[in-house]
Design an enzyme around this catalytic site. Sequence first.
Site, PDB file in Angstrom:
ATOM      1  N   ASP A  82      21.877   4.331 -24.235  1.00 24.27           N
ATOM      2  CA  ASP A  82      22.331   3.120 -25.077  1.00 24.27           C
ATOM      3  C   ASP A  82      23.247   3.368 -26.200  1.00 24.27           C
ATOM      4  O   ASP A  82      23.102   4.754 -26.583  1.00 24.27           O
ATOM      5  CB  ASP A  82      21.113   2.275 -25.522  1.00 24.27           C
ATOM      6  N   ASP A 135       7.936  -3.228 -29.451  1.00 26.40           N
ATOM      7  CA  ASP A 135       7.818  -4.425 -28.750  1.00 26.40           C
ATOM      8  C   ASP A 135       7.887  -4.034 -27.001  1.00 26.40           C
ATOM      9  O   ASP A 135       7.974  -5.261 -26.529  1.00 26.40           O
ATOM     10  CB  ASP A 135       8.728  -5.436 -29.014  1.00 26.40           C
ATOM     11  N   HIS A 151      10.264  -2.328 -25.387  1.00 22.13           N
ATOM     12  CA  HIS A 151      11.738  -2.283 -24.920  1.00 22.13           C
ATOM     13  C   HIS A 151      11.702  -0.870 -24.544  1.00 22.13           C
ATOM     14  O   HIS A 151      11.075   0.278 -25.131  1.00 22.13           O
ATOM     15  CB  HIS A 151      12.567  -2.712 -25.786  1.00 22.13           C
ATOM     16  N   GLU A 165      15.494  -5.606 -24.384  1.00 17.91           N
ATOM     17  CA  GLU A 165      14.381  -6.104 -25.197  1.00 17.91           C
ATOM     18  C   GLU A 165      13.468  -7.104 -24.465  1.00 17.91           C
ATOM     19  O   GLU A 165      14.024  -7.385 -23.156  1.00 17.91           O
ATOM     20  CB  GLU A 165      15.186  -6.913 -26.291  1.00 17.91           C
TER      21      GLU A 165
HETATM   22  C1  GLP Z   1      15.597   2.295 -30.245  1.00 20.73           C
HETATM   23  C2  GLP Z   1      16.133   3.001 -29.015  1.00 20.73           C
HETATM   24  C3  GLP Z   1      15.327   3.353 -27.873  1.00 20.73           C
HETATM   25  C4  GLP Z   1      14.028   4.151 -28.599  1.00 20.73           C
HETATM   26  C5  GLP Z   1      13.249   3.290 -29.597  1.00 20.73           C
HETATM   27  C6  GLP Z   1      12.202   3.842 -30.104  1.00 20.73           C
HETATM   28  O1  GLP Z   1      15.429   1.125 -30.257  1.00 20.73           O
HETATM   29  N1  GLP Z   1      17.313   2.166 -28.348  1.00 20.73           N
HETATM   30  O2  GLP Z   1      15.518   4.169 -26.805  1.00 20.73           O
HETATM   31  O3  GLP Z   1      13.031   4.211 -27.477  1.00 20.73           O
HETATM   32  O4  GLP Z   1      14.483   2.863 -30.503  1.00 20.73           O
HETATM   33  O5  GLP Z   1      12.635   4.613 -31.409  1.00 20.73           O
HETATM   34  P1  GLP Z   1      11.636   5.912 -32.053  1.00 20.73           P
HETATM   35  O6  GLP Z   1      11.437   6.829 -31.192  1.00 20.73           O
HETATM   36  O7  GLP Z   1      12.573   6.201 -33.196  1.00 20.73           O
HETATM   37  O8  GLP Z   1      10.333   4.976 -32.252  1.00 20.73           O
END
Ligand code: GLP
Length: 262
Positions: free
Chosen positions: A67, A136, A138, A143
Amino acid sequence: MEIIISQTAEESSVLAARVIARQVREKPDSVLGLATGSTPIRMYQELIRMHQEEGLDFSRVTTFNLDEYVGLPRTHDQSYYYFMQEQLFKYLNIPAANIHLPDGMAADIPAHCAEYEAQIQAAGGIDIQVLGIGSDGHIAFNEPTSSLSSRTRIKTLTEQTIEDNSRFFDGDETQVPRHCITMGIGTIMEARMNLLLAFGEGKAEAVVQTVEGPISSMIPASILQHHQSAKVFIDESAATKLKLKEYYKWVYAGKPEWQKDQ
Ligand code: GLP
């Protein structure tokens, strides 16, 4: 789903890196799906170490990232392109032409998303997709209530995600882009293996819903219950809510050594 619980995020990261390393050794032209966020950083460091100290060769590897934020140029220090350069790519020998991320500045976003899907297909599909998880539930930026068969497209972030990610934007939620381009859940499900990492108690609820809850678009990661080869690497604090925690540990402890990085 295979649930692999380690004492620490450090241990989980090393185990997950071994799965990727094995894939790359066995198939040097592997296609890797990569993720951003704080969670995979330690695993990336282990891959860098293996490259530098053990000669793990990425010269024929192709990558696709999950993404990107819409509206951030690649030079922006919070763009996922910048993140990947800084955290991984600048240390490995993946040819620049083999590295793919959605372009958050694309003029025609639907056309760009279709092209991204076509590039994944043309590369032969993704061998291993790395995933983090949002609080959440995702995956990538799919989402809650995302279609479980969605493809790469534009999405709007939830307020929860904007709040979670504001820590990377000086804690200022107004600076977090509202939109992103993300691989769809259908795209992710086509990867031959999915490797999800989740660390810390902040992820415990999302993890229990993903692993032991019903499959629901309210917890997008729960679709991984339908995947033939999904590994979930978690530390003790992300595992606290799992009902079958001891069973998962028992299963993993009983595996022969050779099977642990498969
Ligand atoms: C973002 C990314 C996800 C990731 C998530 C969790 O929203 N788009 O791919 O898994 O954050 O992030 P973190 O690993 O910093 O908790």
